[in-house]
Write an enzyme that holds these catalytic residues in place. Structure first.
Site, PDB file in Angstrom:
ATOM      1  N   LYS A   1       0.837  -1.204   0.000  1.00 58.40           N
ATOM      2  CA  LYS A   1       0.000   0.000   0.000  1.00 58.40           C
ATOM      3  C   LYS A   1       0.875   1.259   0.000  1.00 58.40           C
ATOM      4  O   LYS A   1       1.937   1.302   0.617  1.00 58.40           O
ATOM      5  CB  LYS A   1      -0.947   0.006   1.203  1.00 58.40           C
TER       6      LYS A   1
ATOM      7  N   ARG B   1      -4.096 -10.016   4.691  1.00 65.45           N
ATOM      8  CA  ARG B   1      -4.272 -10.153   3.236  1.00 65.45           C
ATOM      9  C   ARG B   1      -2.990  -9.674   2.561  1.00 65.45           C
ATOM     10  O   ARG B   1      -2.642  -8.501   2.643  1.00 65.45           O
ATOM     11  CB  ARG B   1      -5.476  -9.330   2.769  1.00 65.45           C
TER      12      ARG B   1
END
Length: 271
Positions: A219, A253
């Site tokens: 991210k 995840r």
């Protein structure tokens, strides 16, 4: 939680491996968008320690192509049923906000619905979810597809997330959805500062009532401040993974399952 009649225990954290079937995902687009490559990569992640494989037929990065449900279904093809045949013990989730995709994937054998939209992008989604009886991953996100990545939350982010979850959980319960996993939505419409607050105060999200999924792999709130690219932040990501595990995360995840498994093993030694 019940997944197709089987009890799945989330008391111990699990790794969810990301399988993108997309040509345009930001870090691995085009690598696994054939059935053969998808199944090979799924096998690799399972051998490395993934207990859940999350299939993504559509990229949700900023500026990604917006696909229809039929296009998602075409991309998924027979990947789910073939994976179930080869790896019957693995849980398969599908990352979609379309009810029609859910119907198709349910028939193919999926176990968990991973809806980034909280039922906001398709009015049939929550009704369809209830009809399947599958666990539902509820993510915190802005109310429309076009506003998905807008950073416009002014109040305390933890209060905002908890209010959203409280309202959505009530709606899900009214539809008849029983098994719910919460995803606070790292990377979706939050500032860098808000996402670090989410990391620091993760234990206050949902107050431990529901399993928390954390998806911080590759991210931008991690790599951009460091001046790095998404593939060069594994060490920093694993430090944050350990932090969220200590604060109660039940599902990680991830793209890199092997690294996450080493972190999870380290966490188990601590507890």
């Amino acid at each position: 939680m019940k997944c197709r009649g089987k009890i799945v225990d989330f008391s111990a954290p699990k790794i969810m491996g990301i399988l993108n079937l997309t040509p345009d995902s930001f870090s691995d687009g085009g690598k696994f968008n054939s059935e053969e490559n998808a199944l090979k990569h799924a096998e690799k992640m399972i051998l490395e320690g993934a207990e859940i494989i999350d299939i993504g037929p559509q990229s949700t990065r900023p500026g990604a192509e917006h696909l229809t449900a039929n296009q998602e279904i075409e991309r998924i093809g027979k990947v789910i049923s073939k994976m179930k045949k080869e790896f019957p013990k693995v849980l398969i989730s599908v990352d979609t906000f379309y009810a029609e995709t859910v119907k198709y994937c349910f028939d193919e054998g999926m176990d968990i619905i991973n809806d980034i939209s909280g039922g906001q992008y398709d009015e049939e989604m929550l009704k369809t979810t209830a009809e399947t009886g599958l666990p539902y991953i509820l993510m915190h996100v802005n109310p429309s597809y076009d506003s998905m990545h807008e950073k416009n939350i002014q109040e305390d982010i933890i209060l905002n997330i908890n209010r959203y979850f409280s309202e959505k959980i009530e709606v899900l319960r009214n539809f008849g959805v029983k098994d719910i996993i919460l995803d606070p939505g790292f990377g979706f419409g939050k500032t860098v500062e808000q996402q670090h607050q989410m990391m620091d105060e993760l234990q206050h999200i949902s107050f431990g009532k529901y399993p928390l999924l954390v998806g911080i792999s590759r991210k931008s709130f991690i790599y951009k401040p460091l001046g790095k690219n998404p593939l060069d932040i594994d060490e920093e990501t694993q430090q944050l993974h350990l932090k969220v595990l200590e604060k109660g995360a039940k599902i990680l995840r991830v793209h890199d399952v092997a690294s996450a498994k080493r972190t999870l093993d380290k966490f188990f030694k601590y507890i």
